[in-house]
Motif scaffolding. Structure first.
Motif, mmCIF file in Angstrom:
data_model
loop_
_atom_site.group_PDB
_atom_site.id
_atom_site.type_symbol
_atom_site.label_atom_id
_atom_site.label_comp_id
_atom_site.label_asym_id
_atom_site.label_seq_id
_atom_site.Cartn_x
_atom_site.Cartn_y
_atom_site.Cartn_z
ATOM 1 N N ILE A 28 20.456 73.947 44.683
ATOM 2 C CA ILE A 28 19.920 73.803 43.330
ATOM 3 C C ILE A 28 19.382 72.384 43.135
ATOM 4 C CG2 ILE A 28 20.545 73.726 40.878
ATOM 5 C CD1 ILE A 28 22.489 76.064 41.500
ATOM 6 N N GLY A 29 20.134 71.404 43.612
ATOM 7 C CA GLY A 29 19.664 70.022 43.534
ATOM 8 C C GLY A 29 18.370 69.825 44.300
ATOM 9 N N HIS A 30 18.282 70.460 45.470
ATOM 10 C CA HIS A 30 17.070 70.383 46.284
ATOM 11 C C HIS A 30 15.881 70.977 45.532
ATOM 12 C CE1 HIS A 30 14.293 70.826 49.613
ATOM 13 N NE2 HIS A 30 14.243 72.116 49.365
ATOM 14 N N LYS A 34 12.587 68.972 44.347
ATOM 15 C CA LYS A 34 11.303 69.443 44.881
ATOM 16 C C LYS A 34 10.298 69.716 43.764
ATOM 17 C CE LYS A 34 9.762 73.605 47.169
ATOM 18 N NZ LYS A 34 10.190 74.772 47.900
ATOM 19 N N THR A 35 10.775 70.262 42.660
ATOM 20 C CA THR A 35 9.877 70.599 41.555
ATOM 21 C C THR A 35 9.778 69.483 40.525
ATOM 22 O OG1 THR A 35 11.663 71.665 40.314
ATOM 23 C CG2 THR A 35 10.345 73.067 41.776
ATOM 24 N N GLY A 36 10.509 68.406 40.734
ATOM 25 C CA GLY A 36 10.481 67.302 39.788
ATOM 26 C C GLY A 36 11.289 67.565 38.544
#
Length: 80
Positions: A28-30, A34-36
């Motif tokens: 979820i953090g990734h 990734k999406t800002g």
């Protein structure tokens, strides 16, 4: 009332082993990164932590004289 997607994900993660749940949290953090979508406070906390690590390195930089003999390492008594 129909459960939300967040509710469904929460319920599914409750059935996972601790290590697997940590992987989900990491993923979820990734995705947020990734999406800002990561919170600015999270980024500033990470930056502050990295700055603290760098400050510790700088205090110890230059301490090593560059002289190293492998055999001297074996002459030291073992730690208790």
């Amino acid at each position: 009332m129909m459960p939300t997607l967040a509710d469904l994900i929460c319920e599914e993660t409750k059935t996972l082993a601790e290590a697997q749940a940590l992987e989900v949290q990491d993923f979820i953090g990734h995705l947020k990164h990734k999406t800002g979508a990561a919170k600015p406070s999270d980024a500033s906390a990470e930056t502050a932590e990295a700055d603290g690590d760098w400050a510790e390195f700088e205090t110890l930089a230059g301490t090593w004289s560059g002289k190293f003999t492998r055999d001297a390492c074996y002459d030291r008594p073992m730690l208790p």
